[in-house]
Structures are given as structure tokens and as C-alpha cells.
Design a protein around this motif. Structure first.
Motif, short mmCIF file in Angstrom:
data_model
loop_
_atom_site.label_atom_id
_atom_site.label_comp_id
_atom_site.label_asym_id
_atom_site.label_seq_id
_atom_site.Cartn_x
_atom_site.Cartn_y
_atom_site.Cartn_z
N HIS A 262 0.68 -1.26 -0.03
CA HIS A 262 -0.01 0.02 0.01
C HIS A 262 0.72 1.38 -0.03
O HIS A 262 0.45 2.21 -0.62
N ALA A 263 2.07 1.06 0.51
CA ALA A 263 2.79 2.24 0.77
C ALA A 263 3.81 2.66 -0.42
O ALA A 263 4.40 3.78 -0.36
N ILE A 264 4.11 1.54 -1.17
CA ILE A 264 5.33 1.81 -2.22
C ILE A 264 4.89 2.32 -3.38
O ILE A 264 3.58 2.19 -3.70
N ASP A 265 5.76 2.71 -4.27
CA ASP A 265 5.57 3.17 -5.78
C ASP A 265 5.52 2.17 -6.54
O ASP A 265 6.68 1.62 -6.49
N PRO A 266 4.57 1.40 -7.00
CA PRO A 266 4.96 0.25 -7.81
C PRO A 266 5.26 0.39 -9.30
O PRO A 266 5.47 -0.41 -9.98
N ARG A 267 5.43 1.71 -9.56
CA ARG A 267 5.80 1.90 -10.92
C ARG A 267 7.10 1.34 -11.42
O ARG A 267 7.15 0.59 -12.56
N PRO A 268 8.12 1.32 -10.75
CA PRO A 268 9.50 0.79 -11.09
C PRO A 268 9.12 -0.82 -11.05
O PRO A 268 9.73 -1.58 -12.27
N LEU A 269 8.43 -1.43 -10.25
CA LEU A 269 8.21 -2.87 -10.33
C LEU A 269 7.24 -3.19 -11.55
O LEU A 269 7.47 -4.08 -12.28
N TYR A 270 6.23 -2.22 -11.85
CA TYR A 270 5.58 -2.63 -13.10
C TYR A 270 6.23 -2.38 -14.29
O TYR A 270 6.28 -3.36 -15.48
N THR A 271 7.36 -1.58 -14.36
CA THR A 271 8.08 -1.53 -15.61
C THR A 271 9.05 -2.60 -15.74
O THR A 271 9.04 -3.08 -16.82
N ARG B 219 -2.31 3.49 -6.63
CA ARG B 219 -0.87 2.59 -6.37
C ARG B 219 -1.34 1.18 -6.01
O ARG B 219 -0.50 0.10 -6.48
N VAL B 220 -2.54 0.82 -5.52
CA VAL B 220 -3.01 -0.48 -5.35
C VAL B 220 -3.38 -1.08 -6.55
O VAL B 220 -3.00 -2.17 -6.77
N ALA B 221 -4.12 -0.29 -7.42
CA ALA B 221 -4.50 -0.87 -8.78
C ALA B 221 -3.39 -1.24 -9.47
O ALA B 221 -3.20 -2.24 -10.06
N LEU B 222 -2.31 -0.30 -9.73
CA LEU B 222 -1.20 -0.79 -10.33
C LEU B 222 -0.35 -2.05 -9.89
O LEU B 222 0.01 -2.85 -10.46
N SER B 223 -0.36 -2.03 -8.31
CA SER B 223 0.37 -3.16 -7.78
C SER B 223 -0.57 -4.54 -8.28
O SER B 223 -0.06 -5.71 -8.25
N GLY B 224 -1.87 -4.39 -8.19
CA GLY B 224 -2.79 -5.44 -8.46
C GLY B 224 -2.48 -5.93 -10.09
O GLY B 224 -2.47 -6.90 -10.36
N TYR B 225 -2.05 -4.76 -10.98
CA TYR B 225 -1.76 -5.23 -12.44
C TYR B 225 -0.28 -5.88 -12.52
O TYR B 225 -0.06 -6.47 -13.30
#
Length: 195
Positions: free
Chosen positions: A4-13, A115-121
Motif C-alpha cells: 500500500h505504501a510503495i510506488d509500484p511503477r518501477p516494479l511494473y516497468t 498505487r493499489v490498482a497498479l500493484s494488482g496489475y
């Protein structure tokens, strides 16, 4: 891991880079082959990877992601790498603004901060990358950190091992002690990993 607290964008990339590398290995004769996602052959799985990516791009752009069909049609057999690359570049641009991470968006499992939605993706993309890897015979090494993040997300959003007909994943499957994170993730989401 508190997703919930992290920026998931680098992981998504990173997850999309891994998926793209795998998609580039697909040969035309493999497109009709089976995957661990029993209702998908390889072609349908690729269609879903691209469609889901377009859905999260639309969410990042402030649009209604639920209006985006999670499958694409009309991609020629040799066009999957380009279609996926185009979709993932669109996601990076759509989510570049930090404000999108806290904006509420509507996803298949309800309303959630970006951020939660992107983590789900990330979870969905990493899982489907594993499905594709299994179907293709493991042509590239998969990043274990991505699986660990996806598994933590999966356990948070799907805490119950038993799933009903409304859940897009089957009931969790048992795995032996010491199983790697990808197989644990696959099993948690109802897949039966091969030995």
C-alpha cells in the motif's frame, strides 16, 4: 511487504520488460499451444496481456478502465511484441504523474487508489508471464523479486484460499515447502504448477 505504501511503477516497468522479453521468444507454431491458464491458449494469453495493459493505461490516463475489453483482436501472429510494447509505453506515460498513485480508480475488484490498482496489475502481469513461460518451456530467466511482490499482493487481495465463482482465480493449490516464489504465486492463484 506493505504494497500500500510503495510506488509500484518501477516494479511494473520491470514486470513489463520481463514479459516483453518473453513475448519476443514466441514462435508462430506455439500460438495455439496450451497454457496453465486452462481457458487460454498462447494466442489468447497474449491477447489478454495486451488488453490488460491497455486497461491499466486507460486508468492511468484518468479514463474508465472497466470500459476497456481485457483482450485485443486483430493482432497478426508476428505483431504481438509490437502490440505489447506499444501498450506498455502508454502505461508508463499514463502513470508518470505522482498524483495518479493516490487517485481513486475503478478496477475489477472494486475502487482503489492508483498505487493499489497498479500493484494488482503487477500481480496479474507477473502471473500471466509465468503462465506464458510455462507454456513456452522457460526460454528466459524470471525475476524472483517480481514474484515475491506479486505473491504478497495476491495474499493481501485474495486472503482466502477458497474462491467462489465470482473470483477470477481458482482455489489456491498446495505447494511443497521450499517452492520458489513463482510456483507459490501460481498455486495461490489456482494454477497447478508442473513438476
Amino acid at each position: 511487504m506493505n504494497t500500500h505504501a510503495i510506488d509500484p511503477r518501477p516494479l511494473y516497468t520491470r514486470a513489463t520488460e520481463q514479459a516483453a522479453a518473453l513475448i519476443r521468444t514466441v514462435r508462430p507454431e506455439q500460438l495455439a499451444g496450451p497454457t496453465p491458464c486452462t481457458e487460454f491458449d498462447v494466442r489468447t494469453l497474449l491477447s489478454h496481456l495486451v488488453g490488460g495493459t491497455l486497461r491499466i493505461a486507460t486508468l492511468g490516463e484518468g479514463g474508465d478502465g472497466m470500459a476497456v475489453h481485457p483482450f485485443v483482436d486483430g493482432v497478426p501472429d508476428e505483431g504481438w511484441p509490437a502490440a505489447y510494447d506499444e501498450a506498455r509505453v502508454r502505461v508508463r506515460k499514463a502513470w508518470a504523474d505522482d498524483a495518479r498513485l493516490d487517485a481513486l480508480v475503478r478496477v475489477p475488484w472494486g475502487e482503489a487508489p492508483g498505487r493499489v490498482a497498479l500493484s494488482g496489475y503487477v500481480m496479474e502481469g507477473v502471473t500471466h508471464t509465468w503462465d506464458l513461460s510455462e507454456a513456452l518451456g522457460h526460454p528466459v530467466q524470471l525475476d524472483p523479486e517480481l514474484a515475491e511482490f506479486a505473491l504478497a499482493t495476491a495474499r493481501r487481495v485474495l486472503p482466502d484460499e477458497q474462491r467462489d465463482a465470482d473470483t477470477p482465480f481458482d482455489t489456491a493449490q498446495p505447494v511443497p515447502e521450499g517452492t520458489d516464489a513463482y510456483r507459490q504465486l501460481a498455486a495461490w492463484l489456482g494454477r497447478k504448477p508442473r513438476d
